[in-house]
Design a protein around this motif. Structure first.
Motif, PDB file in Angstrom:
ATOM      1  N   THR A  96       0.844  -1.182   0.000  1.00 62.40           N
ATOM      2  CA  THR A  96       0.000   0.000   0.000  1.00 62.40           C
ATOM      3  C   THR A  96       0.889   1.246   0.000  1.00 62.40           C
ATOM      4  OG1 THR A  96      -1.874  -1.036   1.101  1.00 62.40           O
ATOM      5  CG2 THR A  96      -1.676   1.341   1.324  1.00 62.40           C
ATOM      6  N   LEU A  97       0.622   2.156  -0.909  1.00 62.64           N
ATOM      7  CA  LEU A  97       1.409   3.380  -1.030  1.00 62.64           C
ATOM      8  C   LEU A  97       0.475   4.562  -1.260  1.00 62.64           C
ATOM      9  CD1 LEU A  97       4.168   4.839  -1.338  1.00 62.64           C
ATOM     10  CD2 LEU A  97       4.094   4.237  -3.767  1.00 62.64           C
ATOM     11  N   TYR A  98       0.612   5.586  -0.405  1.00 59.20           N
ATOM     12  CA  TYR A  98      -0.245   6.772  -0.497  1.00 59.20           C
ATOM     13  C   TYR A  98       0.646   8.006  -0.451  1.00 59.20           C
ATOM     14  CZ  TYR A  98      -4.021  10.059   0.729  1.00 59.20           C
ATOM     15  OH  TYR A  98      -4.913  11.101   0.749  1.00 59.20           O
ATOM     16  N   ILE A  99       0.663   8.758  -1.555  1.00 57.91           N
ATOM     17  CA  ILE A  99       1.449   9.988  -1.644  1.00 57.91           C
ATOM     18  C   ILE A  99       0.502  11.119  -2.053  1.00 57.91           C
ATOM     19  CG2 ILE A  99       3.429  11.139  -2.708  1.00 57.91           C
ATOM     20  CD1 ILE A  99       4.610   8.425  -3.332  1.00 57.91           C
ATOM     21  N   PRO A 100      -0.015  11.883  -1.091  1.00 58.57           N
ATOM     22  CA  PRO A 100      -0.968  12.953  -1.410  1.00 58.57           C
ATOM     23  C   PRO A 100      -0.260  14.284  -1.681  1.00 58.57           C
ATOM     24  CG  PRO A 100      -0.821  12.691   0.957  1.00 58.57           C
ATOM     25  CD  PRO A 100       0.150  11.700   0.360  1.00 58.57           C
ATOM     26  N   ALA A 101       0.612  14.299  -2.679  1.00 61.17           N
ATOM     27  CA  ALA A 101       1.377  15.502  -2.982  1.00 61.17           C
ATOM     28  C   ALA A 101       0.692  16.312  -4.079  1.00 61.17           C
ATOM     29  CB  ALA A 101       2.785  15.119  -3.421  1.00 61.17           C
ATOM     30  N   PRO A 102       0.887  17.614  -4.080  1.00 59.25           N
ATOM     31  CA  PRO A 102       0.305  18.453  -5.148  1.00 59.25           C
ATOM     32  C   PRO A 102       0.830  18.021  -6.518  1.00 59.25           C
ATOM     33  CG  PRO A 102       1.120  19.806  -3.316  1.00 59.25           C
ATOM     34  CD  PRO A 102       1.611  18.411  -3.072  1.00 59.25           C
ATOM     35  N   ASN A 103      -0.089  17.801  -7.435  1.00 56.84           N
ATOM     36  CA  ASN A 103       0.252  17.426  -8.817  1.00 56.84           C
ATOM     37  C   ASN A 103       0.969  16.087  -8.939  1.00 56.84           C
ATOM     38  OD1 ASN A 103      -0.743  19.984  -9.722  1.00 56.84           O
ATOM     39  ND2 ASN A 103       1.224  20.910  -9.108  1.00 56.84           N
ATOM     40  N   ALA A 104       0.955  15.287  -7.861  1.00 55.78           N
ATOM     41  CA  ALA A 104       1.621  13.978  -7.938  1.00 55.78           C
ATOM     42  C   ALA A 104       0.943  13.010  -6.977  1.00 55.78           C
ATOM     43  CB  ALA A 104       3.102  14.114  -7.614  1.00 55.78           C
ATOM     44  N   PHE A 105      -0.364  12.880  -7.105  1.00 58.83           N
ATOM     45  CA  PHE A 105      -1.131  12.048  -6.185  1.00 58.83           C
ATOM     46  C   PHE A 105      -0.998  10.572  -6.553  1.00 58.83           C
ATOM     47  CE2 PHE A 105      -4.352  11.500  -3.009  1.00 58.83           C
ATOM     48  CZ  PHE A 105      -5.007  10.344  -3.375  1.00 58.83           C
ATOM     49  N   VAL A 106      -0.634   9.749  -5.553  1.00 55.21           N
ATOM     50  CA  VAL A 106      -0.486   8.304  -5.759  1.00 55.21           C
ATOM     51  C   VAL A 106      -1.235   7.572  -4.661  1.00 55.21           C
ATOM     52  CG1 VAL A 106       1.112   6.354  -5.833  1.00 55.21           C
ATOM     53  CG2 VAL A 106       1.796   8.563  -6.808  1.00 55.21           C
ATOM     54  N   PHE A 107      -2.049   6.583  -5.034  1.00 54.82           N
ATOM     55  CA  PHE A 107      -2.720   5.750  -4.027  1.00 54.82           C
ATOM     56  C   PHE A 107      -2.828   4.326  -4.571  1.00 54.82           C
ATOM     57  CE2 PHE A 107      -4.599   4.211  -0.527  1.00 54.82           C
ATOM     58  CZ  PHE A 107      -5.986   4.183  -0.412  1.00 54.82           C
ATOM     59  N   ILE A 108      -2.008   3.441  -4.035  1.00 54.54           N
ATOM     60  CA  ILE A 108      -2.069   2.010  -4.335  1.00 54.54           C
ATOM     61  C   ILE A 108      -2.559   1.324  -3.070  1.00 54.54           C
ATOM     62  CG2 ILE A 108      -0.751  -0.034  -4.994  1.00 54.54           C
ATOM     63  CD1 ILE A 108       1.283   1.888  -6.313  1.00 54.54           C
ATOM     64  N   ASP A 109      -3.751   0.769  -3.110  1.00 52.18           N
ATOM     65  CA  ASP A 109      -4.391   0.208  -1.916  1.00 52.18           C
ATOM     66  C   ASP A 109      -4.374  -1.314  -1.969  1.00 52.18           C
ATOM     67  OD1 ASP A 109      -7.683   0.434  -0.353  1.00 52.18           O
ATOM     68  OD2 ASP A 109      -5.707   0.108   0.493  1.00 52.18           O
ATOM     69  N   ARG A 110      -3.655  -1.926  -1.036  1.00 52.87           N
ATOM     70  CA  ARG A 110      -3.566  -3.382  -0.983  1.00 52.87           C
ATOM     71  C   ARG A 110      -3.804  -3.855   0.444  1.00 52.87           C
ATOM     72  NH1 ARG A 110       1.834  -3.938  -4.795  1.00 52.87           N
ATOM     73  NH2 ARG A 110       0.774  -3.558  -6.795  1.00 52.87           N
ATOM     74  N   PRO A 111      -4.214  -5.117   0.624  1.00 58.80           N
ATOM     75  CA  PRO A 111      -4.433  -5.640   1.978  1.00 58.80           C
ATOM     76  C   PRO A 111      -3.124  -5.738   2.747  1.00 58.80           C
ATOM     77  CG  PRO A 111      -4.618  -7.397   0.367  1.00 58.80           C
ATOM     78  CD  PRO A 111      -4.526  -6.117  -0.417  1.00 58.80           C
ATOM     79  N   PRO A 112      -3.207  -5.809   4.088  1.00 60.61           N
ATOM     80  CA  PRO A 112      -1.982  -5.957   4.888  1.00 60.61           C
ATOM     81  C   PRO A 112      -1.219  -7.197   4.467  1.00 60.61           C
ATOM     82  CG  PRO A 112      -3.865  -5.497   6.297  1.00 60.61           C
ATOM     83  CD  PRO A 112      -4.418  -5.773   4.929  1.00 60.61           C
ATOM     84  N   PRO A 113       0.108  -7.196   4.599  1.00 61.06           N
ATOM     85  CA  PRO A 113       0.897  -8.376   4.234  1.00 61.06           C
ATOM     86  C   PRO A 113       0.461  -9.589   5.036  1.00 61.06           C
ATOM     87  CG  PRO A 113       2.212  -6.793   5.484  1.00 61.06           C
ATOM     88  CD  PRO A 113       0.941  -6.107   5.111  1.00 61.06           C
ATOM     89  N   ARG A 114       0.427 -10.748   4.382  1.00 57.19           N
ATOM     90  CA  ARG A 114      -0.089 -11.966   4.993  1.00 57.19           C
ATOM     91  C   ARG A 114       0.650 -12.322   6.285  1.00 57.19           C
ATOM     92  NH1 ARG A 114      -3.303 -15.663   2.866  1.00 57.19           N
ATOM     93  NH2 ARG A 114      -3.043 -14.750   0.794  1.00 57.19           N
ATOM     94  N   ASN A 115       1.961 -12.136   6.307  1.00 51.34           N
ATOM     95  CA  ASN A 115       2.723 -12.550   7.484  1.00 51.34           C
ATOM     96  C   ASN A 115       2.582 -11.606   8.665  1.00 51.34           C
ATOM     97  OD1 ASN A 115       4.128 -10.446   6.349  1.00 51.34           O
ATOM     98  ND2 ASN A 115       6.139 -11.409   6.512  1.00 51.34           N
ATOM     99  N   THR A 116       1.847 -10.483   8.497  1.00 49.16           N
ATOM    100  CA  THR A 116       1.615  -9.584   9.630  1.00 49.16           C
ATOM    101  C   THR A 116       0.143  -9.518  10.037  1.00 49.16           C
ATOM    102  OG1 THR A 116       1.339  -7.653   8.187  1.00 49.16           O
ATOM    103  CG2 THR A 116       3.573  -8.130   8.971  1.00 49.16           C
ATOM    104  N   ARG A 117      -0.725 -10.265   9.350  1.00 45.30           N
ATOM    105  CA  ARG A 117      -2.153 -10.188   9.660  1.00 45.30           C
ATOM    106  C   ARG A 117      -2.467 -10.657  11.069  1.00 45.30           C
ATOM    107  NH1 ARG A 117      -4.756 -12.340   3.915  1.00 45.30           N
ATOM    108  NH2 ARG A 117      -3.792 -10.707   2.641  1.00 45.30           N
ATOM    109  N   LYS A 118      -1.619 -11.560  11.604  1.00 44.96           N
ATOM    110  CA  LYS A 118      -1.870 -12.049  12.954  1.00 44.96           C
ATOM    111  C   LYS A 118      -1.813 -10.920  13.973  1.00 44.96           C
ATOM    112  CE  LYS A 118       2.972 -13.411  13.713  1.00 44.96           C
ATOM    113  NZ  LYS A 118       3.883 -14.549  14.019  1.00 44.96           N
ATOM    114  N   VAL A 119      -1.107  -9.838  13.641  1.00 43.18           N
ATOM    115  CA  VAL A 119      -1.056  -8.677  14.529  1.00 43.18           C
ATOM    116  C   VAL A 119      -2.457  -8.109  14.702  1.00 43.18           C
ATOM    117  CG1 VAL A 119      -0.179  -6.317  14.787  1.00 43.18           C
ATOM    118  CG2 VAL A 119       1.305  -8.111  13.862  1.00 43.18           C
TER     119      VAL A 119
END
Length: 305
Positions: A139-162
């Motif tokens: 998951t990557l979120y960059i809310p910058a002016p004129n350069a907005f990026v949002f890649i939405d993915r589920p939490p990594p499998r090996n950390t879901r137990k958290v």
């Protein structure tokens, strides 16, 4: 023989070991972030510095110079192992304070949060506050002016137990007791006695619920009380965990109707206090042994409960 010095020394070794481990994890997080940004169109990234003092008392975990879509900017990075709503609220203030005292050379300065895993509620807060973020799930979120990026993915499998551990074992009994008595203020002692778990287990479970902002808090110390504030969030968080419980139960699963027939339902009893295999079950059961489960979001049906 005085053992206290040895105990303190042992605790210091343990603390130092944890710090070194997190420094390694932090380095891996930053490396993964640089790789993810470099894969964007016209993307470039380099870690400019780590452990950067800012102002009189501030400190940034890292400064990362990036270019996205041909636009240069600098990320002011705060790193954590894992993040829940309370964690990111604390970090938002620190990031904004540091950003206000960071010298700029004309580039945009973007407060940025990285962690191995960031809960959905924490992600929502970061987006609302305009804070960029990244986790190892991609998951990557960059809310910058004129350069907005949002890649939405589920939490990594090996950390879901958290995120799911609070619905397992003895902790599940405590969460269920808080849910069933969601209009009452409850103490650690009362919950420990009701669920027949140790006070330490009851206390640690309530602390986890606080990090998720599922409970309101009143008082402090031994007289500290909690009351459920976010029943919908508890059910939504449980939904991804329910498959493990369903596989072990000989029941029929049905979606929660728009207008649940709650008059035909009765509360499920908690699992046997002697069983550590208890998990967080559905909250109501019909006489025909059908479990009424929430659909994608429990928010549609929680008002009927």
């Amino acid at each position: 023989m005085d053992m206290s010095a040895n105990i303190r020394y042992s605790e210091h070794i343990h603390w130092t070991s944890n710090m070194l481990k997190f420094e390694i994890e932090e380095g891996e997080l930053l490396e993964s972030l640089v790789t993810a940004i470099s894969k964007l169109p016209e993307g470039q990234a380099i870690v400019r510095a780590r452990e950067v003092p800012i102002g009189r008392n501030g400190r940034a975990d890292a400064l990362v110079d990036i270019v996205v879509g041909g636009r240069p900017m600098q990320l002011l990075v705060e790193a954590k192992r894992d993040a829940f709503p309370r964690d990111v609220r604390e970090s938002v203030w620190q990031l904004r304070t540091n950003a206000a005292h960071l010298p700029t050379d004309g580039r945009d300065i973007l407060p940025f949060f990285v962690a191995r895993a960031i809960s959905p509620g924490a992600r929502d807060i970061l987006r609302e506050e305009g804070i960029g973020f990244y986790d190892l799930g991609g998951t990557l979120y960059i809310p910058a002016p004129n350069a907005f990026v949002f890649i939405d993915r589920p939490p990594p499998r090996n950390t879901r137990k958290v995120f799911e551990s609070v619905f397992q074992g003895q902790k599940a009994r405590v969460v269920m007791a808080v849910f069933e008595r969601r209009h009452a203020w409850l103490s650690v002692k009362e919950l420990a006695e009701t669920t027949e778990v140790s006070p330490a287990t009851a206390s640690s479970t309530l602390t986890e619920m606080e990090r998720r902002e599922w409970v309101d808090v009143q008082g402090s110390g031994p007289s500290k009380l909690r009351r459920l504030r976010a029943a919908e969030d508890v059910l939504d968080a449980f939904a991804p965990c329910r498959s493990g419980w369903i596989k072990s139960a000989a029941v029929r699963i049905m979606p929660l109707p728009a207008k649940p027939q709650h008059k035909l339902m009765r509360p499920i009893s908690p699992a046997s206090p002697n069983s550590d295999a208890a998990s967080f079950p559905a909250h109501f059961k019909s006489r025909s042994s059908t479990i009424w489960m929430p659909g994608r979001s429990a928010r549609d049906g929680i008002s009927a409960l």
